[in-house]
Design an enzyme around this catalytic site. Structure first.
Site, PDB file in Angstrom:
ATOM      1  CB  CYS A  48      -0.953  -0.014   1.188  1.00 32.53           C
ATOM      2  SG  CYS A  48      -0.189  -0.454   2.760  1.00 32.53           S
TER       3      CYS A  48
ATOM      4  CG  HIS B  45      -0.945   4.005   4.760  1.00 33.37           C
ATOM      5  ND1 HIS B  45      -1.718   3.760   5.857  1.00 33.37           N
ATOM      6  CD2 HIS B  45      -0.501   2.779   4.326  1.00 33.37           C
ATOM      7  CE1 HIS B  45      -1.766   2.449   6.086  1.00 33.37           C
ATOM      8  NE2 HIS B  45      -1.038   1.838   5.178  1.00 33.37           N
TER       9      HIS B  45
END
Length: 334
Positions: free
Chosen positions: A129, A242
């Site tokens: 990710c 994130h």
């Protein structure tokens, strides 16, 4: 329009559920949707295009007649089912790390190396990710000049640990509010009001498995075998999305303004110039959508000739996992 039979392996997890939503949102030409999970979830239903579809137990025989299998399971399960998926003639787009560094398996970010998807032999790997979010942020710059070195610090939401990570933060918030003891099991220590500067297992060089992914996967995706990356991965008490701070050195000198224009022109990116009076994104700004937001592009003060630095945020569950998988499948649709 031609339709395709699509199985979701791990349909009840956070990423699997998001895959189903993304297939519907992007109007992927699904003929039959087959949600697969463990035996304990069999018989439950999921909603897709206004219909309730029963979840089935995943077995080696589940993949007959499927065109695509989108994987949202752990490495061991991905490795276990991969041979049966390939034998059934389906394309396995796998979100685990099981096949990412296999030389026979393409590792694809559609904004960067879409042509690699066509080289598959039945399996295509979805990158980590943080790797996806970082490389999408740099994708416009990479089109102008090669990137030689990177120093990255990731600030990873608890969603990166799946439903269990999100639930643990929620439970700790409730426990604190009620004056009860705070417990942890998913993370090595309390994540509420804290940061944990280690994600993954520690390797002999002192870095973790999660930290080395940025270099190893970045080399493969960008076809830069000599790329050097120093990465520190930090878990933060953010529910979703994130953030990454990236310092990078380009092969050819690039001005801050040139970098800004390159990011602005890049597919899948948004250059934040003025967002509620600030020139940077936050995790909340990027939650539950698919674009990578980029801001604070500056000249690097250590390498003031070819060095630049930026800040980026992206939704880990969507672009960092589920959406990227669906985008890979879209590359193979007629």
């Amino acid at each position: 329009m031609k339709t395709y039979n699509v199985a979701i392996l791990g349909a009840t997890g956070a990423v699997g559920q998001q895959m189903i939503r993304v297939l519907e949102e992007r109007n992927f030409p699904v003929g039959t949707l087959l949600p697969l999970a463990s035996a304990r979830s069999a018989g439950k239903t999921i909603s897709f295009r206004g219909q309730e579809i029963a979840i089935q137990e995943a077995t080696e025989d589940s993949f007959r007649g499927m065109d695509f299998v989108l994987g949202a399971v752990q490495n061991a399960q991905a490795k276990h089912f991969a041979p049966a998926i390939v034998k059934a003639g389906a394309v396995f787009v796998d979100n685990s790390s099981a096949f990412r560094m296999d030389s026979e398996v393409p590792l694809v970010v559609p904004e960067i190396n879409p042509e690699d998807a066509k080289l598959h032999k039945g399996i295509i790997a979805n990158p980590n990710c943080s790797t996806i979010i970082t490389l999408v942020a740099l994708s416009g710059i990479r089109k102008v000049t090669e990137i030689e070195k990177m120093v990255a610090c990731t600030y990873q939401a608890v969603s990166g640990a799946g439903v269990e990570g999100m639930r643990e933060l929620e439970n700790q918030i409730i426990a604190q509010a009620e004056g009860k003891p705070i417990e942890n099991s998913t993370f090595p220590c309390q994540i509420l009001s804290n940061v944990i500067p280690m994600i993954g297992s520690e390797l002999d060089n002192g870095y973790t498995t999660e930290e080395m992914k940025m270099q190893n996967e970045g080399r493969k995706i960008m076809h830069l075998p000599d790329l050097k990356v120093c990465c520190t991965c930090v878990r933060v008490p953010v529910m979703r999305s994130h953030s990454i701070s990236v310092q990078f050195v380009t092969k050819e000198p690039m001005s801050v303004e040139q970098a800004r224009e390159a990011v602005k022109a890049a597919k899948g990116c948004v250059l934040i110039e003025d967002l509620n009076g600030r020139n940077y994104p936050t995790p909340l700004d990027t939650t539950d959508q698919d674009l990578v937001y980029v801001g604070r592009i500056r000249r690097d003060l250590i390498d003031d000739e070819r060095g630049l630095t930026l800040w980026c945020c992206g939704d880990q569950i969507r672009k960092g996992a589920a959406t990227n998988c669906v985008q890979i499948a879209e590359l193979l649709v007629d």
